[in-house]
Design an enzyme around this catalytic site. Structure first.
Site, PDB file in Angstrom:
ATOM      1  N   THR A 416       0.931  -1.085   0.199  1.00 51.05           N
ATOM      2  CA  THR A 416       0.075  -0.113   0.094  1.00 51.05           C
ATOM      3  C   THR A 416       0.674   1.159   0.112  1.00 51.05           C
ATOM      4  OG1 THR A 416      -1.653  -1.292   1.255  1.00 51.05           O
ATOM      5  CG2 THR A 416      -1.931   1.029   1.112  1.00 51.05           C
ATOM      6  N   THR A 434      -3.847   0.909  -2.734  1.00 49.16           N
ATOM      7  CA  THR A 434      -3.199  -0.373  -2.685  1.00 49.16           C
ATOM      8  C   THR A 434      -3.483  -1.168  -3.616  1.00 49.16           C
ATOM      9  OG1 THR A 434      -2.858  -2.104  -0.962  1.00 49.16           O
ATOM     10  CG2 THR A 434      -5.347  -1.425  -1.354  1.00 49.16           C
ATOM     11  N   ASP A 458      -8.639  -9.637   2.060  1.00 46.14           N
ATOM     12  CA  ASP A 458      -8.837  -8.996   3.364  1.00 46.14           C
ATOM     13  C   ASP A 458     -10.109  -9.086   3.946  1.00 46.14           C
ATOM     14  OD1 ASP A 458      -6.708  -7.149   3.599  1.00 46.14           O
ATOM     15  OD2 ASP A 458      -7.171  -5.457   2.902  1.00 46.14           O
ATOM     16  N   SER A 501      -8.104  -1.358   6.128  1.00 49.60           N
ATOM     17  CA  SER A 501      -7.618  -0.679   7.186  1.00 49.60           C
ATOM     18  C   SER A 501      -7.108   0.623   7.093  1.00 49.60           C
ATOM     19  CB  SER A 501      -6.411  -1.397   7.928  1.00 49.60           C
ATOM     20  OG  SER A 501      -6.798  -2.756   8.559  1.00 49.60           O
ATOM     21  N   GLY A 521       0.508  -0.037   5.655  1.00 52.67           N
ATOM     22  CA  GLY A 521       1.001  -1.246   6.690  1.00 52.67           C
ATOM     23  C   GLY A 521       0.140  -2.030   7.273  1.00 52.67           C
ATOM     24  N   GLY A 522      -0.759  -2.507   6.288  1.00 49.29           N
ATOM     25  CA  GLY A 522      -1.698  -3.563   6.501  1.00 49.29           C
ATOM     26  C   GLY A 522      -2.583  -2.967   7.840  1.00 49.29           C
TER      27      GLY A 522
HETATM   28  N1  GLY Z   1      -5.240  -3.866   1.896  1.00 45.59           N
HETATM   29  C1  GLY Z   1      -4.777  -3.174   2.875  1.00 45.59           C
HETATM   30  C2  GLY Z   1      -6.035  -2.391   3.398  1.00 45.59           C
HETATM   31  O1  GLY Z   1      -6.788  -2.352   2.746  1.00 45.59           O
HETATM   32  O2  GLY Z   1      -6.155  -2.075   4.510  1.00 45.59           O
END
Ligand code: GLY
Length: 617
Positions: A416, A434, A458, A501, A521-522
């Site tokens: 991302t 992302t 996700d 997130s 950062g996930g």
């Molecule tokens: N793939 C990262 C997010 O959407 O939080």
């Protein structure tokens, strides 16, 4: 249509860079400029950075790639507004950071429109194909496919939203045409650029996934057939031709035309893990304007993106919990401060995991979660000297659906990218974008030079019992019963947008924009954004110091400290004595921030943990 070779692609003179631009000093500032030891620690941990703790007046761009920052800046200097620069930056990032975001992925846009004074949230999140089955991540025996194997292949690909959302923004707020906004990216893809060390490192980590697909590994390999290394020239004429096609025919060629055909074919004919994406899924995709979430935090109005990202609401809840404590009086980096940061994040994450996801598919009690009284009841649980010992149970905000689960979804990719832009009229954009994991699904559309996302990972694909334990072998009926009793807002379903997130954030004070920030950062994104924000509001740091300062993350689990904090043994012992499990996350995130000071200067900060660069003029 035949791709147009690079030498035939037009090179408009629209963007002319004047090199009078003020570029930031090389070395990053630190949390305590008087302490050389702290400076050394940060340099050792994160690198020297190429950062911008300086002032500008007319406009500023902060991205994680110098190509994108410079292109955005050229756009502003050429008379474009922040929304034009947003589109230019996003397209250039598709070339310069193809492993992190691009037209094969999705994004959330937060923007402040100076003319109307409105804060707008545009949801360009990927969407699951209509035929995507709730058991899509189970194998033929009904077993859950482990996360690491779910991430590669067509089955994980959601309908990309980046192009539709960017084009929507441009059409409604910009002054450039889509064709004009694409030109800098086309030029960069044709000319090429030198591969950076982080790009090469990510490529090394993901090359085995890319090797599943000859087209994918070929795109990212040199003439010798080896994956590109730092310093190698990366040219992507195929992608230049793809962007040229979009410039000529509009986004319809991507969502309904020949590119749509090729995307669908790539996903469905994946020999490794085919998906069910159909042409109608692409044709029906629309970006959505949503009501932003907002919270008053110590006199600042903090705005974030609404569902299906959990980012805005969870950040607001964390801030409300902190505001109900004496956090603002605790010095940065003290055990007491870290204690409150960890508990606020843990409590908010318990609610995030239980309640949040696509609100078009499930009841998500957003208003109840944003309520100050609710946050106070959550904050009252915090003990001054003793950890609450996560995993914590979710609370019961107004409007909460029945049933409960406290599971942590930690398995979200770390890729991302985030960028922030402010123009001379004080239009502001804050965008997190992302393709999910680095290199997304690892599928490149053959001959088209771009990667497809793996955003559908996700979703919560796993069955968990009420104690949060994985139930891999539950019989079908049992699994279904359990699934409906858990955090259904984030569960796998056709047509739904997976829980995110991403936390693009805007801060206003008395109606005036003051701050734009966010991070990759996930699922750590939310806490990473929180750290930078409280460093500005509570710890009164300048933007670069706020971005550089080592971070404290918690996701209803251990306290995760960035390396310089983790290496402080007495701090660690103090936290452990309070009952916290403490872990080391090295360097985490990449916050790109722009602050507008009360006397109307722009101060930017690029994150040295990746290659952040903020430049203004
Ligand atoms: N793939 C990262 C997010 O959407 O939080």
């Amino acid at each position: 249509m035949k791709p147009i070779p690079c030498h035939e692609i037009r090179r408009p003179l629209l963007f002319v860079l004047a090199l009078l631009t003020a570029v930031a000093p090389g070395a990053a500032e630190t949390i305590d400029p008087s302490d050389p030891e702290v400076q050394r620690e940060i340099r050792d941990s994160f690198g020297p950075g190429a950062t911008g703790a300086f002032r500008a007046k007319e406009g500023m761009v902060a991205t994680s790639s110098h190509h994108a920052t410079m292109a955005g800046l050229e756009t502003l200097r050429g008379g474009g507004n922040a929304f034009d620069a947003m589109a230019v930056v996003q397209f250039v990032l598709s070339v310069a950071e193809p492993h992190a975001s691009g037209i094969g992925g999705g994004l959330f846009i937060m923007m402040y429109d100076a003319e109307s004074g409105e804060v707008v949230n545009i949801d360009g999140r990927e969407e699951a194909p209509r035929a995507f089955h709730p058991d899509a991540f189970r194998d033929e025996d009904g077993e859950i496919i482990p996360y690491r194997r779910r991430t590669t292949g067509g089955n994980a690909v959601g309908v990309p939203g980046t192009l539709a959302a960017t084009s929507h923004l441009l059409e409604h707020y910009g002054t450039l045409s889509l064709e004009e906004a694409l030109q800098p990216a086309i030029r960069l893809a044709c000319d090429g650029y030198r591969v950076t060390a982080p790009f090469a490192r990510n490529l090394r980590q993901h090359r085995d996934r890319l090797r599943h697909y000859p087209e994918s590994i070929r795109l990212f390999s040199g003439d010798d057939g080896e994956p590109l290394g730092a310093g190698d020239l990366f040219r992507n004429p195929e992608f230049a031709a793809t962007l040229e096609l979009i410039a000529e025919h509009g986004i319809e060629v991507f969502y309904e035309g020949e590119l749509a055909d090729e995307i669908v074919d790539t996903v469905r004919s994946d020999p490794h893990r085919p998906g069910v994406l159909a042409k109608e899924d692409l044709a029906n995709y629309r970006p959505v304007r949503r009501e932003p979430v907002s919270v008053d935090y110590r006199g600042y109005d903090v705005y974030g993106a609404n569902m299906p990202t959990s980012g805005g609401t969870t950040l607001a809840l964390m801030l409300n919990i902190l505001e109900a404590t004496d956090f603002a009086e605790k010095p940065y980096g003290s055990a007491a401060s870290i204690h409150l940061m960890a508990e606020a994040q843990n409590l908010a994450f318990a609610d995030r995991n239980r309640y949040m996801g696509d609100a078009d598919f499930a009841d998500v009690p957003v208003n109840g979660l944003l309520d100050k009284n609710y946050a106070r009841t959550r904050a009252e649980r915090i003990e001054p000297e003793k950890s609450l010992s996560p995993p914590l149970d979710p609370g019961k905000p107004a409007g909460a659906p029945e049933a409960r689960s406290g599971r942590i979804n930690v398995e979200e990719g770390l890729s991302t990218t985030h960028f922030s832009i402010v123009d001379r009229d004080r239009n502001v954009v804050s965008v997190t974008s992302t393709i999910e994991q680095h290199f997304g699904s690892a599928l490149v559309v053959p001959g088209r030079g771009f990667l497809l996302n793996n955003e559908l990972t996700d979703f919560d694909a796993d069955a968990y019992d009420d104690g949060g334990n994985l139930v891999p072998n539950a019989p079908e009926g049992e699994r279904r019963k359990r699934r409906t009793a858990l955090g259904e807002a984030a569960e796998t379903e056709g047509g739904k947008r997976p829980r995110s997130s991403m936390t693009p954030t805007l801060v206003l004070r008395e109606g005036e924009p003051r701050l734009a920030l966010g991070s990759p950062g996930g699922s750590r994104i939310i806490g990473l954004t929180l750290n930078a924000l409280v460093n500005i509001i509570d710890h009164d740091m300048d933007p670069q110091t706020a971005v550089n300062a080592p971070r404290v993350i918690a996701r209803n689990g251990p306290v995760e400290l960035e390396a310089p904090l983790y290496r402080d043994r007495s701090l660690r012992e103090s936290l452990e004595a309070r009952g916290f499990e403490v872990s080391d996350i090295g360097a985490s995130g990449s916050v790109q921030m722009i602050r507008i000071t009360p006397d109307d200067w722009l101060m930017g900060a690029g994150d040295p943990r990746r290659e952040g660069l903020a430049i203004g003029f």
